[in-house]
Design a protein around this motif. Structure first.
Motif, PDB file in Angstrom:
ATOM      1  N   THR A  42     -21.550 -16.839  18.204  1.00 55.91           N
ATOM      2  CA  THR A  42     -21.376 -18.024  17.364  1.00 55.91           C
ATOM      3  C   THR A  42     -21.701 -19.262  18.180  1.00 55.91           C
ATOM      4  O   THR A  42     -22.415 -20.155  17.723  1.00 55.91           O
ATOM      5  N   THR A  43     -21.213 -19.305  19.406  1.00 49.33           N
ATOM      6  CA  THR A  43     -21.492 -20.425  20.302  1.00 49.33           C
ATOM      7  C   THR A  43     -22.977 -20.472  20.656  1.00 49.33           C
ATOM      8  O   THR A  43     -23.582 -21.545  20.685  1.00 49.33           O
ATOM      9  N   TRP A  44     -23.570 -19.292  20.904  1.00 49.27           N
ATOM     10  CA  TRP A  44     -24.997 -19.231  21.230  1.00 49.27           C
ATOM     11  C   TRP A  44     -25.834 -19.843  20.115  1.00 49.27           C
ATOM     12  O   TRP A  44     -26.778 -20.595  20.357  1.00 49.27           O
ATOM     13  N   ALA A  45     -25.489 -19.556  18.874  1.00 49.69           N
ATOM     14  CA  ALA A  45     -26.280 -20.030  17.733  1.00 49.69           C
ATOM     15  C   ALA A  45     -25.956 -21.471  17.346  1.00 49.69           C
ATOM     16  O   ALA A  45     -26.764 -22.122  16.683  1.00 49.69           O
ATOM     17  N   VAL A  70     -26.327  -6.770   7.620  1.00 48.83           N
ATOM     18  CA  VAL A  70     -25.217  -6.486   6.716  1.00 48.83           C
ATOM     19  C   VAL A  70     -24.958  -7.659   5.777  1.00 48.83           C
ATOM     20  O   VAL A  70     -25.486  -8.752   5.968  1.00 48.83           O
ATOM     21  N   SER A  71     -24.113  -7.411   4.787  1.00 53.60           N
ATOM     22  CA  SER A  71     -23.701  -8.464   3.859  1.00 53.60           C
ATOM     23  C   SER A  71     -22.689  -9.386   4.549  1.00 53.60           C
ATOM     24  O   SER A  71     -22.153  -9.059   5.625  1.00 53.60           O
ATOM     25  N   LYS A  72     -22.404 -10.505   3.919  1.00 51.80           N
ATOM     26  CA  LYS A  72     -21.431 -11.448   4.463  1.00 51.80           C
ATOM     27  C   LYS A  72     -20.065 -10.770   4.601  1.00 51.80           C
ATOM     28  O   LYS A  72     -19.390 -10.922   5.622  1.00 51.80           O
ATOM     29  N   ASP A  73     -19.651 -10.019   3.595  1.00 52.29           N
ATOM     30  CA  ASP A  73     -18.361  -9.341   3.632  1.00 52.29           C
ATOM     31  C   ASP A  73     -18.302  -8.326   4.773  1.00 52.29           C
ATOM     32  O   ASP A  73     -17.321  -8.257   5.506  1.00 52.29           O
ATOM     33  N   ALA A  74     -19.373  -7.543   4.936  1.00 50.67           N
ATOM     34  CA  ALA A  74     -19.423  -6.556   6.016  1.00 50.67           C
ATOM     35  C   ALA A  74     -19.396  -7.253   7.373  1.00 50.67           C
ATOM     36  O   ALA A  74     -18.767  -6.778   8.315  1.00 50.67           O
ATOM     37  N   TYR A  75     -20.060  -8.382   7.481  1.00 46.99           N
ATOM     38  CA  TYR A  75     -20.049  -9.165   8.729  1.00 46.99           C
ATOM     39  C   TYR A  75     -18.633  -9.638   9.049  1.00 46.99           C
ATOM     40  O   TYR A  75     -18.143  -9.457  10.155  1.00 46.99           O
ATOM     41  N   GLU A  76     -17.973 -10.245   8.064  1.00 52.82           N
ATOM     42  CA  GLU A  76     -16.641 -10.797   8.285  1.00 52.82           C
ATOM     43  C   GLU A  76     -15.613  -9.720   8.610  1.00 52.82           C
ATOM     44  O   GLU A  76     -14.679  -9.962   9.366  1.00 52.82           O
ATOM     45  N   GLY A 115     -16.843  -9.100  19.059  1.00 53.80           N
ATOM     46  CA  GLY A 115     -17.716 -10.264  19.064  1.00 53.80           C
ATOM     47  C   GLY A 115     -19.202 -10.000  19.037  1.00 53.80           C
ATOM     48  O   GLY A 115     -19.988 -10.950  19.077  1.00 53.80           O
ATOM     49  N   GLN A 116     -19.635  -8.742  18.964  1.00 48.79           N
ATOM     50  CA  GLN A 116     -21.071  -8.480  18.931  1.00 48.79           C
ATOM     51  C   GLN A 116     -21.555  -8.551  17.491  1.00 48.79           C
ATOM     52  O   GLN A 116     -21.824  -7.554  16.830  1.00 48.79           O
ATOM     53  N   LYS A 117     -21.640  -9.795  17.010  1.00 50.23           N
ATOM     54  CA  LYS A 117     -22.114 -10.067  15.666  1.00 50.23           C
ATOM     55  C   LYS A 117     -22.683 -11.479  15.628  1.00 50.23           C
ATOM     56  O   LYS A 117     -22.269 -12.346  16.402  1.00 50.23           O
ATOM     57  N   LEU A 118     -23.652 -11.659  14.758  1.00 40.28           N
ATOM     58  CA  LEU A 118     -24.364 -12.941  14.691  1.00 40.28           C
ATOM     59  C   LEU A 118     -24.619 -13.305  13.241  1.00 40.28           C
ATOM     60  O   LEU A 118     -25.092 -12.476  12.458  1.00 40.28           O
ATOM     61  N   ALA A 119     -24.310 -14.547  12.890  1.00 43.52           N
ATOM     62  CA  ALA A 119     -24.620 -15.096  11.575  1.00 43.52           C
ATOM     63  C   ALA A 119     -25.525 -16.299  11.770  1.00 43.52           C
ATOM     64  O   ALA A 119     -25.253 -17.156  12.614  1.00 43.52           O
ATOM     65  N   VAL A 120     -26.617 -16.345  11.026  1.00 44.12           N
ATOM     66  CA  VAL A 120     -27.512 -17.497  11.078  1.00 44.12           C
ATOM     67  C   VAL A 120     -27.789 -17.948   9.651  1.00 44.12           C
ATOM     68  O   VAL A 120     -27.811 -17.143   8.728  1.00 44.12           O
ATOM     69  N   ASP A 121     -27.985 -19.231   9.498  1.00 49.60           N
ATOM     70  CA  ASP A 121     -28.367 -19.791   8.210  1.00 49.60           C
ATOM     71  C   ASP A 121     -29.749 -20.393   8.402  1.00 49.60           C
ATOM     72  O   ASP A 121     -29.919 -21.321   9.192  1.00 49.60           O
ATOM     73  N   VAL A 122     -30.725 -19.849   7.719  1.00 46.30           N
ATOM     74  CA  VAL A 122     -32.118 -20.231   7.908  1.00 46.30           C
ATOM     75  C   VAL A 122     -32.481 -21.350   6.941  1.00 46.30           C
ATOM     76  O   VAL A 122     -32.253 -21.232   5.737  1.00 46.30           O
ATOM     77  N   VAL A 123     -33.053 -22.426   7.488  1.00 48.26           N
ATOM     78  CA  VAL A 123     -33.520 -23.540   6.676  1.00 48.26           C
ATOM     79  C   VAL A 123     -35.037 -23.456   6.561  1.00 48.26           C
ATOM     80  O   VAL A 123     -35.692 -22.752   7.324  1.00 48.26           O
ATOM     81  N   GLY A 132     -28.098 -27.672  15.302  1.00 50.80           N
ATOM     82  CA  GLY A 132     -26.907 -27.115  14.686  1.00 50.80           C
ATOM     83  C   GLY A 132     -26.907 -27.210  13.181  1.00 50.80           C
ATOM     84  O   GLY A 132     -26.141 -26.539  12.521  1.00 50.80           O
ATOM     85  N   ALA A 133     -27.735 -28.064  12.591  1.00 45.93           N
ATOM     86  CA  ALA A 133     -27.743 -28.187  11.141  1.00 45.93           C
ATOM     87  C   ALA A 133     -28.214 -26.894  10.524  1.00 45.93           C
ATOM     88  O   ALA A 133     -29.306 -26.433  10.789  1.00 45.93           O
ATOM     89  N   GLY A 134     -27.367 -26.307   9.711  1.00 44.39           N
ATOM     90  CA  GLY A 134     -27.736 -25.071   9.038  1.00 44.39           C
ATOM     91  C   GLY A 134     -27.812 -23.877   9.960  1.00 44.39           C
ATOM     92  O   GLY A 134     -28.472 -22.917   9.637  1.00 44.39           O
ATOM     93  N   SER A 135     -27.130 -23.903  11.100  1.00 46.55           N
ATOM     94  CA  SER A 135     -27.362 -22.817  12.038  1.00 46.55           C
ATOM     95  C   SER A 135     -26.351 -21.689  12.003  1.00 46.55           C
ATOM     96  O   SER A 135     -26.740 -20.547  12.041  1.00 46.55           O
ATOM     97  N   THR A 136     -25.065 -21.963  11.926  1.00 46.29           N
ATOM     98  CA  THR A 136     -24.119 -20.861  12.080  1.00 46.29           C
ATOM     99  C   THR A 136     -23.099 -20.729  10.968  1.00 46.29           C
ATOM    100  O   THR A 136     -22.237 -19.888  11.037  1.00 46.29           O
TER     101      THR A 136
END
Length: 185
Positions: A42-45, A70-76, A115-123, A132-136
């Motif tokens: 999360t910090t990396w992204a 994975v889906s958002k639910d599976a990620y969380e 903690g081995q999981k990553l979420a990104v929001d692609v613009v 950081g805008a739209g990133s995590t």
């Protein structure tokens, strides 16, 4: 001669559109492994803006890690039983071809819970420019990438309804526009 000028101009513009894409080595020096800090990825992204056309590269040891889309639910909830796509041969390269959130986890042991999981929001390619805008903080549901590959996975997705994103977003428009102007000469 005018045809050569048009061709060269078009090729330069296409090259320029590709040059603006970023390639990210997920985790930098740590690569894609179980971190000691639960918030490492999360910090990396956090300081990055992921755009259509960018590429994520997950480098890891085969047989010790994997990359699951994975889906958002599976990620969380670190649910690993039914990933949308599971990639096991490193390096895994994910081309970000659509706007919206994308979620990745490792399905080995409790790696995701540690903690081995990553979420990104692609613009879009012409999207926000502030780091950081739209990133995590993924928001609206998007269609995840689905195209497999042997060691290299290039994703193909359909932009969500109402999205103006294309495979290269604003760069594609720019190339088409300049090509049309050059054709006038």
């Amino acid at each position: 001669m005018a045809g050569v000028f048009k061709t060269v101009t078009f090729m330069v513009l296409v090259f320029a559109a590709v040059v603006f894409a970023e390639d990210y080595d997920v985790g930098d020096d740590l690569e894609w492994t179980r971190p000691t800090d639960l918030e490492y990825y999360t910090t990396w992204a956090a300081g990055k803006t992921f755009r259509v056309g960018d590429e994520l590269e997950f480098d890891f040891l085969a047989g010790r890690h994997d990359v699951a889309l994975v889906s958002k639910d599976a990620y969380e909830n670190c649910e690993k039983a039914k990933p949308i796509r599971l990639m096991t041969t490193p390096p895994v390269k994910i081309m970000l071809n659509t706007t919206g959130p994308q979620y990745f986890i490792c399905t080995f042991g409790d790696h995701c819970r540690f903690g081995q999981k990553l979420a990104v929001d692609v613009v879009g390619a012409g999207g926000a420019t502030t780091p950081g805008a739209g990133s995590t903080t993924p928001g609206a549901a998007g269609t995840p990438p689905t195209t497999p590959g042997a060691g290299t996975t290039t994703t193909t997705t359909t932009p969500p309804a109402g999205s103006a994103a294309s495979s290269l977003g604003g760069a594609t428009f720019l190339v088409a526009f300049v090509s049309a102007v050059v054709a006038l000469f």
